[in-house]
Each structure stands twice: as structure tokens, then as C-alpha cells.
Design a protein around this motif. Structure first.
Motif, short mmCIF file in Angstrom:
data_model
loop_
_atom_site.label_atom_id
_atom_site.label_comp_id
_atom_site.label_asym_id
_atom_site.label_seq_id
_atom_site.Cartn_x
_atom_site.Cartn_y
_atom_site.Cartn_z
N UNK A 182 -9.91 -1.11 6.90
CA UNK A 182 -9.55 -2.44 6.43
C UNK A 182 -8.96 -3.73 6.56
N UNK A 183 -9.50 -4.77 7.36
CA UNK A 183 -8.43 -6.29 7.73
C UNK A 183 -8.08 -7.07 6.15
N UNK A 184 -8.85 -8.32 6.65
CA UNK A 184 -8.64 -8.87 4.68
C UNK A 184 -9.18 -9.00 3.64
N UNK A 193 -2.94 -14.39 -0.18
CA UNK A 193 -2.91 -14.85 0.82
C UNK A 193 -3.92 -16.10 1.24
N UNK A 194 -3.51 -17.06 1.32
CA UNK A 194 -4.74 -17.91 1.48
C UNK A 194 -5.89 -17.92 2.75
N UNK A 195 -7.14 -17.78 2.50
CA UNK A 195 -8.16 -17.02 3.37
C UNK A 195 -8.40 -18.73 3.82
N UNK A 196 -7.94 -19.55 3.02
CA UNK A 196 -8.76 -21.15 4.44
C UNK A 196 -7.09 -21.04 5.95
N UNK A 205 -15.23 -15.08 10.72
CA UNK A 205 -14.68 -16.98 9.54
C UNK A 205 -14.08 -16.51 7.68
N UNK A 206 -14.64 -15.26 7.10
CA UNK A 206 -14.54 -15.29 5.98
C UNK A 206 -13.02 -14.01 6.33
N UNK A 207 -12.87 -13.86 4.31
CA UNK A 207 -13.12 -12.12 4.27
C UNK A 207 -13.35 -11.22 3.45
N UNK A 208 -13.25 -10.52 3.55
CA UNK A 208 -14.11 -9.04 3.92
C UNK A 208 -14.63 -8.74 2.23
N UNK A 209 -14.95 -8.39 1.84
CA UNK A 209 -15.62 -7.39 0.63
C UNK A 209 -15.48 -6.50 -0.05
#
Length: 241
Positions: A182-184, A193-196, A205-209
Motif C-alpha cells: 500500500x501507499x498512502x 499525514x496531510x492528504x492535502x 490525487x487522493x489517499x487510498x481506502x
């Protein structure tokens, strides 16, 4: 009935994997060390959806406990583990120049040594039955590195290398061994950790679920993945390949 053991299965990615495997019809053994209340909630959630689960608390970094609890469960129930998901892991980040022996050792012990202790315990049953799935949760940090995570990267990189060797040892017995990296992913481990700030580095362009990681694990646990072994599948939104 096939049995799946998920280490660190009480929260985050481990919780999502436990629930997903239960939905696939596996009897899920939820391992945890101290998060008893969270583990009970996962078990209840699985059972509410018609699945079957059992709590199996032990410290994955303690070879004696692994043998006593996991080995004892298999002996008492005369069962073997069909699917092992080595998910338990910790971080203890610091720049290497400042890293203590304790910060190094506890990460290596939990993330790397536990792979050996737990996998060794279940491997014989898989070989005898000529069927098994071993799925190791590694990390983007083990693939490309990350500052402040020399210990974490070392532990995950070692498991990735060991996966390749073990896959060659047991392939003829129809036991597959793979990694998911997994990544973020939105879990307790990334809540600070700031997703922005980071999503601009991620093509999607997003964190994973956590569920998106669990679905890959579920595939590797299935018959559909019978011809995949020794691989590392990245789930990182295209951040690194």
C-alpha cells in the motif's frame, strides 16, 4: 471451510481485510496484541453480515507465543491455516543519525521477524494439504524508501525479498506467496499525514481506502490468483511502480 488468519486484524487495513475475507466465505481468525475491544467489534461486524470469525490474540514478534497460541489452536482444532495475511506492523520514525537501538529493533522485530515466526508455524499444514495462500503486507516505503523510515523500509524490503525466495520453495505444493504494497491509505497510521500536502504527488490525487487494499488481498487469496506467486502488487494510486 477454509481458514484465514489476519495478523493485526483489529483495525485499519487489517480490519478491512478480515471483513473482506469473511465475505468471501473464509472463517477468519482475527489476530491482535492488545486492541481487544476493537477486535471484538470486527468480529461482531463479520457475524452481523453472516460471516464467521474468532479472536486469536498473541504477540506476533514472540516466537513462543506464536507457537503456544497459533500452534495450539491448530492442534486443538485439528485444522490448518489456508490463507495467512501477514499484516501486523508498526512504525517508529526517526532520522537514522538519531535512531536508537530500541527504535530499530522493535520495528524489525514486529514487521520482519514476525513474518518468519508466523509463516513458519502455518507452512507445514499448507505443504501437506498442497494448497495455501501467504499474503504479506509491505509498503511503498519498502519499494522506494522514505526519509525517517530506514527501520521501516528495511523491515518491509526484507519481507519482499523473502517472499520471492519462499515462493520458489513452496510453489510445487500449490502454495503461493505474494506481497501487497500500500501507499498512502486512510488509516490510523496516516491520520497525522496531510492528504492535502501529499495528494499532489499521487496521480489519482487522493489517499487510498483500506477496502481497496483488502480487495487486492481477497483476489490473491482466491482461486483466480492461482498462477501468481513471488509478486508485489502496489496499491498506491500510481505514486510509484
Amino acid at each position: 471451510m477454509k481458514y484465514a488468519l489476519v495478523t493485526g486484524g483489529s483495525r485499519g487495513i487489517g480490519k478491512a481485510i478480515s471483513c473482506h475475507l469473511a465475505q468471501q466465505g473464509f472463517y477468519v481468525l482475527i489476530n491482535y496484541r492488545s486492541a481487544h475491544e476493537e477486535a471484538q467489534k470486527v468480529k461482531a461486524e463479520i457475524e452481523q453480515e453472516g460471516g464467521q470469525a474468532e479472536l486469536l490474540p498473541f504477540d506476533v514478534s514472540d516466537p513462543q507465543k506464536v507457537e503456544e497460541v497459533l500452534g495450539g489452536w491448530m492442534k486443538q482444532n485439528d485444522k490448518y491455516i489456508d490463507v495467512l495475511v501477514n499484516n501486523a506492523g508498526i512504525t517508529s520514525d526517526n532520522l537514522m543519525v538519531f535512531m536508537s537501538n530500541e527504535e530499530w529493533n522493535k520495528v524489525i522485530s514486529t514487521n520482519q521477524n514476525s513474518f518468519f515466526f508466523v509463516t513458519r508455524q502455518v507452512l507445514e499444514g499448507m505443504i501437506v494439504s498442497k494448497w495455501g495462500r501467504i499474503i504479506n503486507l509491505v509498503s511503498l516505503s519498502g519499494q522506494k524508501g522514505h526519509p525517517g523510515q530506514v527501520n521501516y523500509s528495511a523491515s518491509k524490503g526484507a519481507v519482499m525479498a523473502a517472499t520471492k525466495s519462499l515462493a520458489m520453495e513452496v510453489g510445487k505444493k500449490k502454495v503461493t506467496v505474494n506481497c501487497v504494497a500500500p501507499g498512502f491509505i486512510k488509516t490510523e497510521m496516516t491520520e497525522n499525514i496531510s492528504e492535502k500536502d501529499w495528494k499532489r504527488h499521487i496521480p489519482l490525487n487522493r489517499f487510498g481506502k483500506a477496502e481497496e487494499v483488502a480487495s487486492v488481498v481477497g483476489f490473491l487469496a482466491s482461486e483466480g490468483a492461482a498462477y501468481i506467486t513471488g509478486e508485489t502488487i502496489a496499491v498506491n494510486g500510481g505514486m510509484y511502480s
